[in-house]
Motif scaffolding. Structure first.
Motif, PDB file in Angstrom:
ATOM      1  N   ILE A  76       0.149  10.163  10.672  1.00 51.78           N
ATOM      2  CA  ILE A  76       0.113   8.721  10.428  1.00 51.78           C
ATOM      3  C   ILE A  76      -0.150   8.044  11.763  1.00 51.78           C
ATOM      4  CG2 ILE A  76       1.375   6.722   9.556  1.00 51.78           C
ATOM      5  CD1 ILE A  76       3.138   8.668   7.982  1.00 51.78           C
ATOM      6  N   VAL A  77      -1.237   7.286  11.834  1.00 50.53           N
ATOM      7  CA  VAL A  77      -1.640   6.642  13.085  1.00 50.53           C
ATOM      8  C   VAL A  77      -1.586   5.133  12.898  1.00 50.53           C
ATOM      9  CG1 VAL A  77      -3.456   6.391  14.814  1.00 50.53           C
ATOM     10  CG2 VAL A  77      -3.161   8.580  13.624  1.00 50.53           C
ATOM     11  N   LYS A  78      -0.944   4.449  13.829  1.00 48.87           N
ATOM     12  CA  LYS A  78      -0.921   2.989  13.808  1.00 48.87           C
ATOM     13  C   LYS A  78      -2.076   2.448  14.664  1.00 48.87           C
ATOM     14  CE  LYS A  78       3.322   2.123  15.160  1.00 48.87           C
ATOM     15  NZ  LYS A  78       4.542   1.310  15.434  1.00 48.87           N
ATOM     16  N   THR A  79      -2.808   1.488  14.110  1.00 48.79           N
ATOM     17  CA  THR A  79      -3.934   0.913  14.839  1.00 48.79           C
ATOM     18  C   THR A  79      -3.914  -0.612  14.765  1.00 48.79           C
ATOM     19  OG1 THR A  79      -5.400   0.986  12.902  1.00 48.79           O
ATOM     20  CG2 THR A  79      -5.427   2.900  14.369  1.00 48.79           C
ATOM     21  N   GLN A  80      -4.567  -1.215  15.745  1.00 49.58           N
ATOM     22  CA  GLN A  80      -4.888  -2.640  15.733  1.00 49.58           C
ATOM     23  C   GLN A  80      -6.391  -2.713  16.000  1.00 49.58           C
ATOM     24  OE1 GLN A  80      -0.920  -3.331  18.268  1.00 49.58           O
ATOM     25  NE2 GLN A  80      -2.242  -5.134  18.230  1.00 49.58           N
ATOM     26  N   ALA A  81      -7.153  -2.594  14.930  1.00 49.76           N
ATOM     27  CA  ALA A  81      -8.598  -2.389  15.066  1.00 49.76           C
ATOM     28  C   ALA A  81      -9.295  -3.520  15.798  1.00 49.76           C
ATOM     29  CB  ALA A  81      -9.223  -2.201  13.690  1.00 49.76           C
ATOM     30  N   ASP A 125       0.808  -1.219   0.000  1.00 50.02           N
ATOM     31  CA  ASP A 125       0.000   0.000   0.000  1.00 50.02           C
ATOM     32  C   ASP A 125       0.841   1.267   0.000  1.00 50.02           C
ATOM     33  OD1 ASP A 125      -1.672  -2.115   1.887  1.00 50.02           O
ATOM     34  OD2 ASP A 125      -2.903  -1.026   0.446  1.00 50.02           O
ATOM     35  N   ALA A 126       2.009   1.220   0.626  1.00 47.02           N
ATOM     36  CA  ALA A 126       2.831   2.429   0.702  1.00 47.02           C
ATOM     37  C   ALA A 126       3.255   2.874  -0.683  1.00 47.02           C
ATOM     38  CB  ALA A 126       4.055   2.177   1.574  1.00 47.02           C
ATOM     39  N   ILE A 127       3.569   1.924  -1.543  1.00 45.99           N
ATOM     40  CA  ILE A 127       3.944   2.263  -2.907  1.00 45.99           C
ATOM     41  C   ILE A 127       2.718   2.733  -3.684  1.00 45.99           C
ATOM     42  CG2 ILE A 127       4.917   1.375  -5.047  1.00 45.99           C
ATOM     43  CD1 ILE A 127       6.904   1.642  -2.726  1.00 45.99           C
ATOM     44  N   MET A 148       5.661  11.332   1.947  1.00 44.21           N
ATOM     45  CA  MET A 148       5.013  12.603   2.265  1.00 44.21           C
ATOM     46  C   MET A 148       5.980  13.766   2.190  1.00 44.21           C
ATOM     47  SD  MET A 148       2.581  11.378   5.416  1.00 44.21           S
ATOM     48  CE  MET A 148       2.207  13.058   5.910  1.00 44.21           C
ATOM     49  N   SER A 149       7.258  13.512   2.468  1.00 36.91           N
ATOM     50  CA  SER A 149       8.262  14.578   2.416  1.00 36.91           C
ATOM     51  C   SER A 149       8.465  15.089   0.985  1.00 36.91           C
ATOM     52  CB  SER A 149       9.594  14.079   2.980  1.00 36.91           C
ATOM     53  OG  SER A 149      10.175  13.108   2.128  1.00 36.91           O
ATOM     54  N   VAL A 203       5.236   2.796   7.954  1.00 37.35           N
ATOM     55  CA  VAL A 203       5.179   4.172   8.455  1.00 37.35           C
ATOM     56  C   VAL A 203       6.357   4.975   7.913  1.00 37.35           C
ATOM     57  CG1 VAL A 203       5.312   5.623  10.509  1.00 37.35           C
ATOM     58  CG2 VAL A 203       3.881   3.559  10.529  1.00 37.35           C
ATOM     59  N   ARG A 204       7.559   4.389   7.945  1.00 33.51           N
ATOM     60  CA  ARG A 204       8.742   5.099   7.430  1.00 33.51           C
ATOM     61  C   ARG A 204       8.592   5.408   5.944  1.00 33.51           C
ATOM     62  NH1 ARG A 204      11.549   1.320  10.664  1.00 33.51           N
ATOM     63  NH2 ARG A 204      11.983   0.059   8.814  1.00 33.51           N
ATOM     64  N   ASP A 205       8.084   4.440   5.186  1.00 31.58           N
ATOM     65  CA  ASP A 205       7.887   4.665   3.749  1.00 31.58           C
ATOM     66  C   ASP A 205       6.908   5.812   3.501  1.00 31.58           C
ATOM     67  OD1 ASP A 205       9.607   2.615   3.188  1.00 31.58           O
ATOM     68  OD2 ASP A 205       8.029   1.133   2.756  1.00 31.58           O
TER      69      ASP A 205
END
Length: 308
Positions: free
Chosen positions: A226-231, A175-177, A212-213, A205-207
């Protein structure tokens, strides 16, 4: 033709929490009932938070939606969900599986969940989604969540409908790509890396931060968190709802929310006018044959349709 309903009675019952009444009103709206003008007039107004939820298939959109419902219900807010599912190009049907994933809220009168088939409409939404959102706002819901079909880089219609759009990503799915491609990266107000307990979440997250930069922003523009979740176990949901609130506050502070809603209203009026014109002006087979045979040009054909 759909069965006529007592609009005023159904609106009153829906505002009191009746999911059956809400369903009847939405069904009449989706079926283009002759009562639609009465329904829309009776449900004008409302000021719900409209949250868009989009991302590739399998990233956990429905599970995250369920977790968000729980968080907002804990705050005493009424929540409605429009979960859009793709229609089969062969049968026209759809597997409306989102209600299964949100079954925990089935008995809560403060929650209304409706699965909606796209019926061939492109953009990740159904044709009536915008009107349905406005109706749910008018019925007194505090939050309306619109969960799109699994989208690609061109299906960005949700951005024009929602106040805040969440783009879900998951580690190990590429997904990051995909997100950096034209279209998808621009629509998100908050990026959510779901299933953050899986290997590769930090790399995702790093990607995203690196990508974004590369995006140029004017001074004072919103910078997507950017939020990390474990839904599945509600991990990170409090942080996510806080970022959604932060974005809404930013929109209000910079006079963006009112402008967005005016643009949305303009688009809705334009769509309704276009629909009326399509029904009013008919293109006959004879005229189409003349154009196909080269006996008339397209602009002359248009003038003939309008003059008739």
């Amino acid at each position: 033709m759909s069965k006529k309903i007592d609009v005023d009675k159904q609106v009153a019952e829906a505002r009191a929490g009746s999911r059956r009444a809400t369903a009847r009103l939405l069904t009449a709206l989706e079926s283009d009932s002759e009562q639609v003008p009465h329904i829309t007039a009776a449900t004008a107004g409302g000021n719900a938070k409209v949250i868009g939820l989009t991302g590739s298939p399998g990233v956990g959109k429905s599970t995250l939606t369920s977790a968000l419902i729980s968080a907002w219900r804990a705050q005493g807010l009424r929540v409605a969900v429009l979960a859009v599912d793709p229609s089969s190009p062969f049968s026209g049907g759809a597997i409306l599986g989102d209600r299964v994933r949100m079954a925990d809220h089935a008995l809560d009168d403060g929650v209304y969940i409706r699965s909606v088939a796209t019926r061939g409409h492109l953009g990740g939404l159904a044709a009536t989604t915008g009107a349905s959102v406005r109706l749910l706002e008018g019925l007194g819901f505090d939050v309306v969540i619109v969960e799109t079909v699994g989208v690609g880089q061109a299906e960005v219609e949700i951005a024009s409908l929602a106040d805040t759009t969440l783009l879900l990503l998951a580690p190990g799915m590429g997904d990051a790509i995909q997100a950096v491609k034209a279209g998808v990266v621009e629509i998100a107000d908050v990026y959510v890396v779901n299933k953050a307990d899986r290997p590769g979440a930090d790399a995702t997250v790093r990607d995203m931060r690196a990508m974004m930069s590369l995006v140029r922003r004017e001074a004072g523009e919103w910078r997507q968190p950017i939020v990390k979740t474990q839904a599945e176990d509600a991990g990170g949901i409090d942080e996510l709802t806080a970022e959604i609130d932060n974005h809404r506050e930013w929109l209000i502070k910079h006079d963006r929310l009112a402008a967005m809603r005016r643009h949305r209203a303009w688009a809705e009026i334009r769509a309704a006018v276009d629909d009326r014109l399509r029904h009013h002006y008919r293109v006959g087979d004879d005229l189409a044959a003349q154009l196909a045979d080269g006996d008339i040009d397209v602009y002359a054909a248009v003038r003939k349709v309008l003059d008739d």
